[in-house]
Design an enzyme around this catalytic site. Structure first.
Site, mmCIF file in Angstrom:
data_model
loop_
_atom_site.group_PDB
_atom_site.id
_atom_site.type_symbol
_atom_site.label_atom_id
_atom_site.label_comp_id
_atom_site.label_asym_id
_atom_site.label_seq_id
_atom_site.Cartn_x
_atom_site.Cartn_y
_atom_site.Cartn_z
ATOM 1 C CG ASP A 140 -1.935 -1.027 1.383
ATOM 2 O OD1 ASP A 140 -2.125 -1.677 0.220
ATOM 3 O OD2 ASP A 140 -2.664 -1.110 2.247
ATOM 4 C CG ASP A 141 0.353 3.886 2.109
ATOM 5 O OD1 ASP A 141 -0.935 3.485 1.939
ATOM 6 O OD2 ASP A 141 0.493 3.787 3.430
ATOM 7 C CG HIS A 173 -3.371 7.083 2.745
ATOM 8 N ND1 HIS A 173 -3.700 6.996 3.990
ATOM 9 C CD2 HIS A 173 -3.183 6.019 2.490
ATOM 10 C CE1 HIS A 173 -3.071 5.678 4.708
ATOM 11 N NE2 HIS A 173 -2.859 5.222 3.727
ATOM 12 C CG HIS A 176 -4.347 2.765 -0.871
ATOM 13 N ND1 HIS A 176 -5.211 2.040 -0.070
ATOM 14 C CD2 HIS A 176 -3.451 3.307 0.130
ATOM 15 C CE1 HIS A 176 -4.874 1.931 1.015
ATOM 16 N NE2 HIS A 176 -3.717 2.528 1.144
ATOM 17 C CG HIS A 224 2.076 -0.060 4.355
ATOM 18 N ND1 HIS A 224 1.818 -1.026 5.219
ATOM 19 C CD2 HIS A 224 0.992 0.743 4.406
ATOM 20 C CE1 HIS A 224 0.634 -0.778 5.674
ATOM 21 N NE2 HIS A 224 0.009 0.013 4.982
#
Length: 207
Positions: free
Chosen positions: A35-36, A90, A86, A177
């Protein structure tokens, strides 16, 4: 900071329309997710580690980062990995009204062509889920069965690895991440995770 490395069954039932793990087949499989990102140095590190094991993974990307680092995003796709939305910034769904939340996801959709979505922090209301699926019926909302905790700077790198090794198994969706905050733990736990499950005969596939 409170979180559970292994997702409890009661939570999976509450959000039953989301995907928390993958049905087991006759091939032992782990599903790594990140993620991210994309990030200009950490994402390439992840890709390099994955390549060592011919592993495929799924990257849930932030639209703003895709816009900033388009070449890294393209590298993820070129190397055969999956990508997912995503949100653009965020956003925490619990703290964002549904209209703004959907607009933010739509902004990311302009850059990320995918039917996969993961809510940041895993925080999304059931009304937001319904609104998303009503708008895009093919959308798959992907959660996880194992949270590595790589984002938690209060734990050791060894504890981060233990979170994965002690809780993951066939069909598990694992969260890491590719972000600066997580890199201390990620750079230790990811190579060891790949080594451990590879020796046990697992394959690493994307969603």
């Amino acid at each position: 900071m409170f979180y559970t490395p292994k997702t409890p069954r009661w939570l999976k039932k509450i959000y039953g329309s989301c995907e928390w793990d993958v049905p087991v087949t006759n091939v032992k499989t782990i599903y790594l997710t990140f993620d991210d990102g994309p990030h200009p140095t950490i994402t390439p590190f992840v890709l390099n580690e994955l390549n060592k094991y011919d592993a495929k993974a799924t990257f849930f990307c932030i639209g703003n980062n895709v816009e900033t680092y388009p070449e890294i995003y393209k590298q993820v796709i070129t190397e055969g990995h999956s990508v997912g939305n995503h949100t653009f910034d965020h956003l925490n769904g619990w703290r964002t009204d549904t209209v703004k939340y959907l607009q933010n996801i739509a902004a990311a959709e302009k850059l990320i062509n995918s039917d996969l979505f993961r809510p940041p922090y895993g925080r999304i209301s059931r009304s937001q889920i319904k609104a998303l699926v009503d708008r895009v019926p093919s959308l798959r909302i992907i959660m996880w069965s194992v949270l590595s905790g790589d984002f938690d700077n209060t734990i050791s790198t060894e504890k981060c690895l233990d979170n994965v090794l002690e809780n993951a198994g066939d069909g598990s969706i694992i969260v890491f991440h590719d972000s600066e905050k997580a890199f201390k733990n990620l750079q230790y736990a990811l190579p060891e995770t790949l080594k451990y499950f590879s020796k046990k005969g697992y394959q690493f596939k994307n969603l």
